[in-house]
Design a protein around this motif. Sequence first.
Motif, PDB file in Angstrom:
ATOM      1  N   GLN A 180     -16.117   3.927  -7.301  1.00 36.79           N
ATOM      2  CA  GLN A 180     -15.482   4.538  -6.124  1.00 36.79           C
ATOM      3  C   GLN A 180     -16.258   4.207  -4.852  1.00 36.79           C
ATOM      4  N   LEU A 181     -17.587   4.203  -4.949  1.00 37.48           N
ATOM      5  CA  LEU A 181     -18.402   3.828  -3.788  1.00 37.48           C
ATOM      6  C   LEU A 181     -18.037   2.421  -3.319  1.00 37.48           C
ATOM      7  N   ARG A 182     -17.878   1.516  -4.282  1.00 36.16           N
ATOM      8  CA  ARG A 182     -17.537   0.127  -3.933  1.00 36.16           C
ATOM      9  C   ARG A 182     -16.136   0.059  -3.323  1.00 36.16           C
ATOM     10  N   GLN A 183     -15.216   0.821  -3.921  1.00 31.55           N
ATOM     11  CA  GLN A 183     -13.828   0.822  -3.425  1.00 31.55           C
ATOM     12  C   GLN A 183     -13.761   1.392  -2.001  1.00 31.55           C
ATOM     13  N   ASP A 184     -14.511   2.479  -1.766  1.00 31.19           N
ATOM     14  CA  ASP A 184     -14.534   3.083  -0.424  1.00 31.19           C
ATOM     15  C   ASP A 184     -15.097   2.091   0.596  1.00 31.19           C
ATOM     16  N   ASN A 185     -16.133   1.361   0.184  1.00 33.03           N
ATOM     17  CA  ASN A 185     -16.723   0.356   1.077  1.00 33.03           C
ATOM     18  C   ASN A 185     -15.707  -0.738   1.408  1.00 33.03           C
TER      19      ASN A 185
ATOM     20  N   HIS B  17     -14.473  -2.133   4.980  1.00 37.51           N
ATOM     21  CA  HIS B  17     -14.982  -3.423   5.466  1.00 37.51           C
ATOM     22  C   HIS B  17     -14.300  -4.626   4.845  1.00 37.51           C
ATOM     23  N   GLY B  18     -13.395  -4.392   3.899  1.00 33.94           N
ATOM     24  CA  GLY B  18     -12.802  -5.519   3.183  1.00 33.94           C
ATOM     25  C   GLY B  18     -13.692  -5.950   2.035  1.00 33.94           C
ATOM     26  N   PRO B  19     -13.123  -6.629   1.042  1.00 35.60           N
ATOM     27  CA  PRO B  19     -13.918  -7.059  -0.114  1.00 35.60           C
ATOM     28  C   PRO B  19     -14.815  -8.250   0.244  1.00 35.60           C
ATOM     29  N   ASP B  20     -15.768  -8.520  -0.614  1.00 36.15           N
ATOM     30  CA  ASP B  20     -16.643  -9.706  -0.505  1.00 36.15           C
ATOM     31  C   ASP B  20     -17.473  -9.735   0.778  1.00 36.15           C
ATOM     32  N   THR B  21     -17.786  -8.575   1.336  1.00 34.57           N
ATOM     33  CA  THR B  21     -18.632  -8.560   2.528  1.00 34.57           C
ATOM     34  C   THR B  21     -19.935  -7.812   2.236  1.00 34.57           C
ATOM     35  N   GLY B  22     -20.218  -7.562   0.967  1.00 35.17           N
ATOM     36  CA  GLY B  22     -21.383  -6.749   0.641  1.00 35.17           C
ATOM     37  C   GLY B  22     -21.053  -5.284   0.897  1.00 35.17           C
ATOM     38  N   ILE B  23     -22.090  -4.443   0.766  1.00 34.92           N
ATOM     39  CA  ILE B  23     -21.907  -2.999   0.927  1.00 34.92           C
ATOM     40  C   ILE B  23     -22.567  -2.571   2.242  1.00 34.92           C
ATOM     41  N   THR B  24     -21.798  -1.896   3.105  1.00 37.24           N
ATOM     42  CA  THR B  24     -22.339  -1.424   4.370  1.00 37.24           C
ATOM     43  C   THR B  24     -22.069   0.078   4.503  1.00 37.24           C
TER      44      THR B  24
ATOM     45  N   HIS C 151     -21.179  10.433   1.300  1.00 38.99           N
ATOM     46  CA  HIS C 151     -21.548  11.854   1.217  1.00 38.99           C
ATOM     47  C   HIS C 151     -20.354  12.710   0.819  1.00 38.99           C
ATOM     48  N   ALA C 152     -19.187  12.380   1.382  1.00 47.20           N
ATOM     49  CA  ALA C 152     -17.983  13.146   1.042  1.00 47.20           C
ATOM     50  C   ALA C 152     -17.660  13.004  -0.442  1.00 47.20           C
ATOM     51  N   LEU C 153     -17.834  11.804  -0.979  1.00 50.97           N
ATOM     52  CA  LEU C 153     -17.557  11.569  -2.402  1.00 50.97           C
ATOM     53  C   LEU C 153     -18.480  12.410  -3.285  1.00 50.97           C
ATOM     54  N   MET C 154     -19.773  12.441  -2.948  1.00 56.29           N
ATOM     55  CA  MET C 154     -20.727  13.195  -3.785  1.00 56.29           C
ATOM     56  C   MET C 154     -20.476  14.708  -3.659  1.00 56.29           C
ATOM     57  N   ALA C 155     -20.165  15.164  -2.444  1.00 55.42           N
ATOM     58  CA  ALA C 155     -19.900  16.596  -2.252  1.00 55.42           C
ATOM     59  C   ALA C 155     -18.661  17.015  -3.049  1.00 55.42           C
TER      60      ALA C 155
END
Length: 432
Positions: free
Chosen positions: A23-28, A32-39, A51-55
């Motif tokens: 889910q973290l990857r999907q939210d990223n 930002h679009g896929p294949d851009t790393g995680i920001t 933070h919203a996901l963990m809460a």
Amino acid sequence: MDTRTTSSDIAPDLPLAARLFAQLRQDNDALHGPDTGITRDTYGAGEERAHALMAQTARTLGLEVRNDAACNLYLTLPGRDRAAPVVMTGSHLDSVPRGGNYDGAAGVVAGLAVLAGWVAAGVQPECDVTVMAVRAEESAWFPVSYIGSKSAFGLLPAEALEILRLDTRRSLREHLQACGGRVADIAAGQAHLGAAAIDCFLELHIEQGPVLVEAGEPLGVVTGICGSLRYRHARVLGEYAHSGATPRSHRHDAVVALAEVITRLQQDWADMEAAGAELTLTIGQVSTDAAQADISKVAGLVTFSVDIRSRSTASLQRMEAHLLSAVRQAEARHGVRFELGERTGSQPAQMDAGLQDALAAAMEAMQLPHRRLPSGAGHDAALFANQGIATAMLFVRNAHGSHNPDEAMDLQDFGAGTQVLARVMAQRAGLR
Ligand SMILES: [Zn+2]
């Protein structure tokens, strides 16, 4: 026979962990679009979403969810004695620009997986057990170390609120307010956490170097965390001059002066290592002024950065003394002037010996090798340790280093690390 559930019976909820990473990857990718790393930018959309996901996950598990003035997140399974010192685990949820999915997030996900396992098993610890999702650990956004954890202890200097985020050029104050932070409380040094109320802090994190991959071992126990000493905006002021018409004796060459300093420091570093010191020295940025420098000019200006890291404060100070001495020598030889600018940095920290042994014992019980290694990178755990709190870190093997999109942590290694974490948390929290 003791009929209570033993800690090793309770498996962390690893399927939940796998879902959270996905889910973290999907939210990223949605931001930002896929294949851009995680920001996951500090006090920006990326970190907010994580933070919203963990809460939300914690609420689903029935955990208590709290925030402090700096928007750090606390997810708590209440214990029998709510006044007893708290067992804490956690890490940060922000990432560098175009980083990977695991640096930081793995420690928060691991803590939630442990508590989810305990909730499912219906056990209650003796004391509160809290997963902390720390804000603003990556200084790639705001050039200040440990903003989130310092704020939690009321230790962030008020002037840090005026520092600008490097990309948005908006202040920490503005970013915090946009996220619902209470800047007045931070400026007043109001503490949400106090050392006396914390039993221990444990941080699971991916290894950011190659040691565990090369050793073929999934986990490592961290012995200590390096501190740093940095000059981010140093410069050498010489004199621009014609390359053909200026004899050597008349030059004030900023490039040559800096080159001499760097060469001398490499020798000082080697000498210190030969004498048993452990440290790193990196001049990661060197530039002439693009507007003025030219192939046919002696360079009149060079900007550069200095990054020194060590687990020993004495070694940090020693290398800084070498730097200052090399600078004075180069100034005298070349008639240039060095301006090192503002010095920033962080304190080294030692990890708790008893907790290191407990982690190693848990690894041994699982028939895993238990290598010990230092952390060259900084972590929030250093801030906890330097408050006098018993603190430990567990590294999980990770290929390709960190701070890049190619971080590669095997979920099986993560599972082993989370089980080790669960055992030590269970011991500290009185689940035996
Ligand atoms: Zn990290």
